[in-house]
Scaffold this active site. Structure first.
Site, mmCIF file in Angstrom:
data_model
loop_
_atom_site.group_PDB
_atom_site.id
_atom_site.type_symbol
_atom_site.label_atom_id
_atom_site.label_comp_id
_atom_site.label_asym_id
_atom_site.label_seq_id
_atom_site.Cartn_x
_atom_site.Cartn_y
_atom_site.Cartn_z
ATOM 1 N N LYS A 31 45.015 21.170 15.481
ATOM 2 C CA LYS A 31 46.425 21.534 15.285
ATOM 3 C C LYS A 31 47.049 20.747 14.130
ATOM 4 O O LYS A 31 47.009 19.505 14.123
ATOM 5 C CB LYS A 31 47.197 21.271 16.582
ATOM 6 C CG LYS A 31 48.657 21.721 16.574
ATOM 7 C CD LYS A 31 49.243 21.561 17.990
ATOM 8 C CE LYS A 31 50.677 22.001 18.117
ATOM 9 N NZ LYS A 31 51.152 21.908 19.523
ATOM 10 N N GLU B 140 53.544 14.751 21.416
ATOM 11 C CA GLU B 140 52.340 15.163 20.685
ATOM 12 C C GLU B 140 52.080 14.299 19.457
ATOM 13 O O GLU B 140 50.938 14.026 19.114
ATOM 14 C CB GLU B 140 52.451 16.636 20.289
ATOM 15 C CG GLU B 140 52.287 17.564 21.476
ATOM 16 C CD GLU B 140 52.105 19.006 21.032
ATOM 17 O OE1 GLU B 140 51.144 19.299 20.320
ATOM 18 O OE2 GLU B 140 52.945 19.840 21.413
ATOM 19 N N CYS C 84 50.219 26.744 19.019
ATOM 20 C CA CYS C 84 51.611 26.504 19.432
ATOM 21 C C CYS C 84 52.591 26.375 18.261
ATOM 22 O O CYS C 84 52.861 27.352 17.581
ATOM 23 C CB CYS C 84 51.664 25.276 20.343
ATOM 24 S SG CYS C 84 53.216 25.175 21.283
ATOM 25 N N ASN D 169 51.997 26.124 24.624
ATOM 26 C CA ASN D 169 52.757 25.625 25.786
ATOM 27 C C ASN D 169 54.160 25.367 25.252
ATOM 28 O O ASN D 169 54.353 24.416 24.476
ATOM 29 C CB ASN D 169 52.219 24.271 26.276
ATOM 30 C CG ASN D 169 50.918 24.337 27.044
ATOM 31 O OD1 ASN D 169 50.890 24.267 28.258
ATOM 32 N ND2 ASN D 169 49.816 24.464 26.314
#
Lengths: 319, 319
Positions: free
Chosen positions: B127, B146, B171, B196
């Protein structure tokens, strides 16, 4: 203290080939008065607002083509619009075809200007993303020769104006995420965009029913993903036999539509826009300083497309 | 000959802290069987599918954190999923937290993998756009750490797979136009995205009601503006007391939604996707080789944000 700007859309209905600049300017002035009566600080007009959308015709004689271009702005035909703006203290965005002389060379641009409440031109933009084609393609129901009649601009600037940071784009620019991002990186708070979009797109006619959806989708995504207001204003309706989409609208930094035109004629609609609302997005989800990752974006400036590099030379294509 | 790919979404309902990997894998396998019965070639699962969304908690003990990470893939808990995929000849996209060792260094990534019909991992993605924050912020109803628990990836690759060109994102990546464009420049035909997304966004709670709209807007714009299919799959519902959006959907290159999940639970939905449909956009409005103008895009890679350059150093800000 909230920084509100009252923005009017001055959507135009069709402008036919026989209509003079004076005819059109009278219509623009009429809408400017209406906008002012509604409390507007600025009115946004379409792309190539002063003439019919001439790239629909293939014409070989350069003198005939050049008749659709302005060699000065203001000029005798548009001076009354500037005078009215100054007298009423209202700004405007206007799109027109510009014939410029740069270092002795003649240049043709698809241009927009930003005019402040004193009637001064404070910004000029040359359309970057020219759609269509360069050569006559008689199989089309009508031509879209912007690549033939104009040369592209190469920058998206922003301007301090109306108490905020304003930017400009034109028509096809609105479909390209890069347009909004380059201005977003300069803190833009309101992007003004005029357009002429035929319902019928000859290369992919099976998607003509999506024209309005694609217009809104592009404007909404550009607004949301940069935390900026976006104003899109059409030349709408059946012009010289060609149906053009309307759908002029003002989009908030949330991506929500806050004002819409609902006709295909000359129509004024207005929104009361809080420029500070941009910060709700610029300081959170789209705080670029915190969240952007330029190390992963190299191909965006390195390549033009799947097979060409930024200079238009062949590149190895991955995948 | 049309190149159809039947894509299933394997939306997950909540995964709680007490749920084991085995519990979750059993649910994934159940959905894989259902997808196969519907004729799916591939099933797409959410981000961090194997565990609860742990970045909602501030935890200081690294060993406790590392328990949510996978040190190998497949591993004993996930091997049955790989075996089932191979035996049924169905591919999958799976998101999970990855603890990697690179040149003797430990790295934590928010990862997704692409697995083909033989059960082989043919692509891995880290990511790029990690949302949230690095430090504990007790004023929030829950954390979004995160940026603390992961380090960002720095590339968007594409993979020849399922008869087409596939890409992955995770995401928050879906909100950034650069994500799709970098893959679009590599000819991507289908982008798989697990997510999410809590309904509640602590820094801008007044926009919580727009969460689903922003999800769709981002996926639709990314698809349309790159002429690619986009598949977004949620971990949905009330997980450890936190409501997360559902809204899993498959978007055509036209920007149209062709399939949607309608629950907040484990749910399978499918679409029959013609990869050649991409060409309707890639060869017309979004023919990058003809229409992109990289000369105007410099700031996109030159700058991180309004005040920082690409290397995170202070820059002069225009406007």
């Amino acid at each position: 203290m909230p920084r509100y700007v009252n923005v009017a859309m001055g959507q135009l209905g069709p402008v036919n080939r026989a209509d003079s600049r004076q005819d059109v300017v009278a219509r623009l002035m009429e809408m400017m008065r209406e906008a002012k009566s509604l409390g507007a600080d600025i009115i946004v007009y379409p792309e190539l607002a002063l003439t019919t959308f001439f790239p629909r015709w293939y014409i070989e004689d350069q003198n005939t083509i050049d008749e659709w271009f302005e060699t000065a702005m203001p000029n005798p035909a548009t001076q009354p619009l500037f005078d009215l703006a100054k007298s009423m203290q209202i700004g405007f965005y206007l799109g027109y075809a510009e014939l410029a002389r740069e270092d002795g060379e003649v240049k043709h641009y698809n241009t927009s200007i930003l005019v402040d409440k004193t009637g001064e031109i404070i910004g000029k933009y040359h359309k970057v993303h020219l759609p269509g084609h360069r050569e006559n393609e008689p199989w089309r129901a009508f031509q879209h020769l912007e690549k033939r009649y104009f040369e592209p601009g190469n920058r998206f600037d922003v301007y301090p104006a109306f108490g905020g940071v304003f930017g400009m784009a034109i028509c096809n620019d609105r479909r390209w995420a890069e347009t909004y991002r380059v201005m977003g990186l300069q803190g833009v708070e309101m992007v003004l965009i005029g357009y002429n979009t035929p319902v019928h797109n000859a290369p992919a006619p099976e998607h003509d029913d999506l024209s309005l959806f694609h217009n809104q989708l592009s404007l909404q995504a550009g607004a949301y993903q940069n935390g900026t207001w976006v104003v899109g204003v059409a030349k709408a309706g059946c012009e010289e036999g060609i149906e053009q989409i309307g759908g002029s609208c003002i989009i908030a930094p949330s991506g929500e539509i806050v004002a819409s035109c609902i006709s295909k004629h000359d129509e004024v609609a207005i929104a009361h826009c809080d420029l500070d609302f941009c910060q709700k997005y610029k300081k959170t989800t789209f705080n670029f300083d915190i969240h952007r990752q330029p190390a992963a974006y190299g191909p965006i400036t390195q390549y033009k497309g799947e097979t060409l590099d930024a200079n238009g030379q062949r590149r190895i294509c991955r995948g």
